[in-house]
Design a protein around this motif. Structure first.
Motif, PDB file in Angstrom:
ATOM      1  N   LEU A  63      10.069  -6.829   1.608  1.00 41.47           N
ATOM      2  CA  LEU A  63      10.526  -6.349   3.393  1.00 41.47           C
ATOM      3  C   LEU A  63      12.485  -6.773   3.537  1.00 41.47           C
ATOM      4  O   LEU A  63      12.717  -7.833   3.238  1.00 41.47           O
ATOM      5  N   CYS A  64      13.361  -5.895   3.462  1.00 39.38           N
ATOM      6  CA  CYS A  64      15.015  -6.313   3.319  1.00 39.38           C
ATOM      7  C   CYS A  64      15.585  -6.322   4.515  1.00 39.38           C
ATOM      8  O   CYS A  64      16.356  -5.300   4.438  1.00 39.38           O
ATOM      9  N   LEU A  65      14.919  -5.762   5.339  1.00 38.59           N
ATOM     10  CA  LEU A  65      15.686  -5.109   7.005  1.00 38.59           C
ATOM     11  C   LEU A  65      16.211  -6.056   7.727  1.00 38.59           C
ATOM     12  O   LEU A  65      15.682  -7.657   7.509  1.00 38.59           O
ATOM     13  N   SER A  87       8.693 -10.385   2.142  1.00 37.33           N
ATOM     14  CA  SER A  87       9.876 -10.640   2.906  1.00 37.33           C
ATOM     15  C   SER A  87      10.248 -11.413   2.755  1.00 37.33           C
ATOM     16  O   SER A  87      10.746 -12.460   1.589  1.00 37.33           O
ATOM     17  N   VAL A  88      12.346 -10.800   2.602  1.00 36.47           N
ATOM     18  CA  VAL A  88      13.347 -11.677   2.513  1.00 36.47           C
ATOM     19  C   VAL A  88      13.740 -12.283   3.675  1.00 36.47           C
ATOM     20  O   VAL A  88      15.526 -12.714   3.540  1.00 36.47           O
ATOM     21  N   MET A  89      13.206 -11.451   5.076  1.00 33.62           N
ATOM     22  CA  MET A  89      13.794 -11.127   6.159  1.00 33.62           C
ATOM     23  C   MET A  89      14.355 -12.966   6.648  1.00 33.62           C
ATOM     24  O   MET A  89      13.170 -13.515   7.126  1.00 33.62           O
ATOM     25  N   THR A 110      10.202 -14.883   0.708  1.00 32.79           N
ATOM     26  CA  THR A 110      10.822 -15.851  -0.413  1.00 32.79           C
ATOM     27  C   THR A 110      12.461 -15.675  -0.040  1.00 32.79           C
ATOM     28  O   THR A 110      12.932 -15.016   1.226  1.00 32.79           O
ATOM     29  N   ILE A 111      13.517 -16.665  -0.436  1.00 33.12           N
ATOM     30  CA  ILE A 111      15.152 -16.380  -0.533  1.00 33.12           C
ATOM     31  C   ILE A 111      16.038 -15.826  -1.604  1.00 33.12           C
ATOM     32  O   ILE A 111      16.180 -17.221  -2.149  1.00 33.12           O
ATOM     33  N   PRO A 112      15.828 -14.790  -2.150  1.00 36.65           N
ATOM     34  CA  PRO A 112      16.823 -13.838  -2.942  1.00 36.65           C
ATOM     35  C   PRO A 112      18.199 -14.609  -2.802  1.00 36.65           C
ATOM     36  O   PRO A 112      19.053 -13.916  -1.498  1.00 36.65           O
ATOM     37  N   LEU A 113      19.237 -14.638  -3.130  1.00 38.27           N
ATOM     38  CA  LEU A 113      20.814 -15.217  -3.029  1.00 38.27           C
ATOM     39  C   LEU A 113      20.873 -13.840  -4.070  1.00 38.27           C
ATOM     40  O   LEU A 113      20.844 -12.988  -5.471  1.00 38.27           O
TER      41      LEU A 113
END
Ligand code: NAP
Length: 255
Positions: A63-65, A87-89, A110-113
């Protein structure tokens, strides 16, 4: 694995590039159309499909909204039990995600960079996710966490990136003022800092490196002492995130 992305923006592009060429089938939604087309031209195993198809045909859905559109976009999509949702939101709490993505129950955050495109990105995750491990664990540092509050605190800590890059650039610009070569100055300072940062930190390495840099009267010790007030300012600024991140106040202990 069949991997879907809802929302084809900056962070999806980085994650897709980090997954490319590893035998996965990748589906992305058509918005942003220009980014989706760029990725389709770049990554042969990627197709563009409507949101419903992305969800229906993926084993794992990212989920990248933007979180503010999620309540309009997610409910009603054909999520299913047994499917993994990640989700990365920022600003989308787990309880909300569970409601929007029912009947899926394997839901993680999670928190991708952006550096995930090349690998070596830390990925704090709550709850732990086998799918995230499988997809990104070989090339990145997956860090399973035991609470949503811990993930929120990682979000706050991730704000250090811009400050550190700013210090690196300030130092590189100072150096370039004497060498006349800004690119080489940037390369020097970046490589010097990178050399101190372990690929797979085990803990304890940074304090030891700092001890080695503490020779009394040396340039490092002198500059560090001059910058000491900024340490308290950093703590204060991080503490300033507590309310926004739903973290307890300075005087309270996390549960
Ligand atoms: N960028 C980062 O470094 C980063 C890091 C960690 C987490 N995040 C999180 O990741 C999420 C996305 O961030 P981003 O920087 O990638 O933002 P972004 O570039 O604005 O991407 C958001 C995407 O969602 C699309 N979208 C909007 N409505 C949609 C719909 N109904 N169906 C499908 N897609 C739709 C947008 O398309 P249009 O352009 O056509 O509107 C856009 O492509 C945010 O929640 C952010 O907090 C970002």
């Amino acid at each position: 694995m069949r991997v879907g992305f809802l929302g084809t923006g900056e962070i999806t592009a980085a994650m897709v590039r980090g997954l490319a060429g590893q035998g996965h089938q990748i589906l992305v939604s058509p918005r942003n159309a220009a980014m989706a087309a760029t990725l389709a031209a770049e990554v042969p195993e990627l197709s563009i499909a409507p949101n419903e198809v992305v969800v229906a045909q993926s084993d794992t859905v990212f989920l990248c909204l933007l979180a503010r559109v999620a309540p309009e976009v997610l409910p009603g999509l054909p999520f299913r039990a047994g499917q993994s949702v990640i989700s990365v939101m920022v600003d989308a709490p787990l309880a909300k995600l569970q409601g929007w993505c029912a009947p899926a129950t394997d839901i993680a955050m999670t928190i991708p960079l952006p550096p995930i495109a090349k690998g070596g990105c830390p990925l704090p995750v709550y709850p732990p996710s086998l799918a995230l491990d499988h997809l990104f664990g070989d090339r990145n540092l997956v860090i399973p966490l035991t609470s949503e509050a811990a993930l929120a605190a990682h979000m706050g800590a991730s704000a250090l990136c811009a400050t550190q890059l700013d210090q690196i650039m300030t130092t590189a610009n100072w150096l370039a003022g004497f060498t006349g070569n800004p690119d080489a100055a940037e390369a020097y300072v970046a490589a010097m800092i990178r050399a101190y940062l372990p690929d797979r930190p085990r803990g304890g390495e940074l304090p030891e490196a700092l001890r080695m840099l503490s020779t009394e009267g040396g340039f490092n010790a002198t500059l560090r002492a001059a910058m000491a007030p900024s340490r308290d300012e950093l703590r204060r600024a991080l503490d300033g995130f507590r309310k926004r991140l739903g973290l307890p106040g300075a005087e309270e202990k996390p549960e």
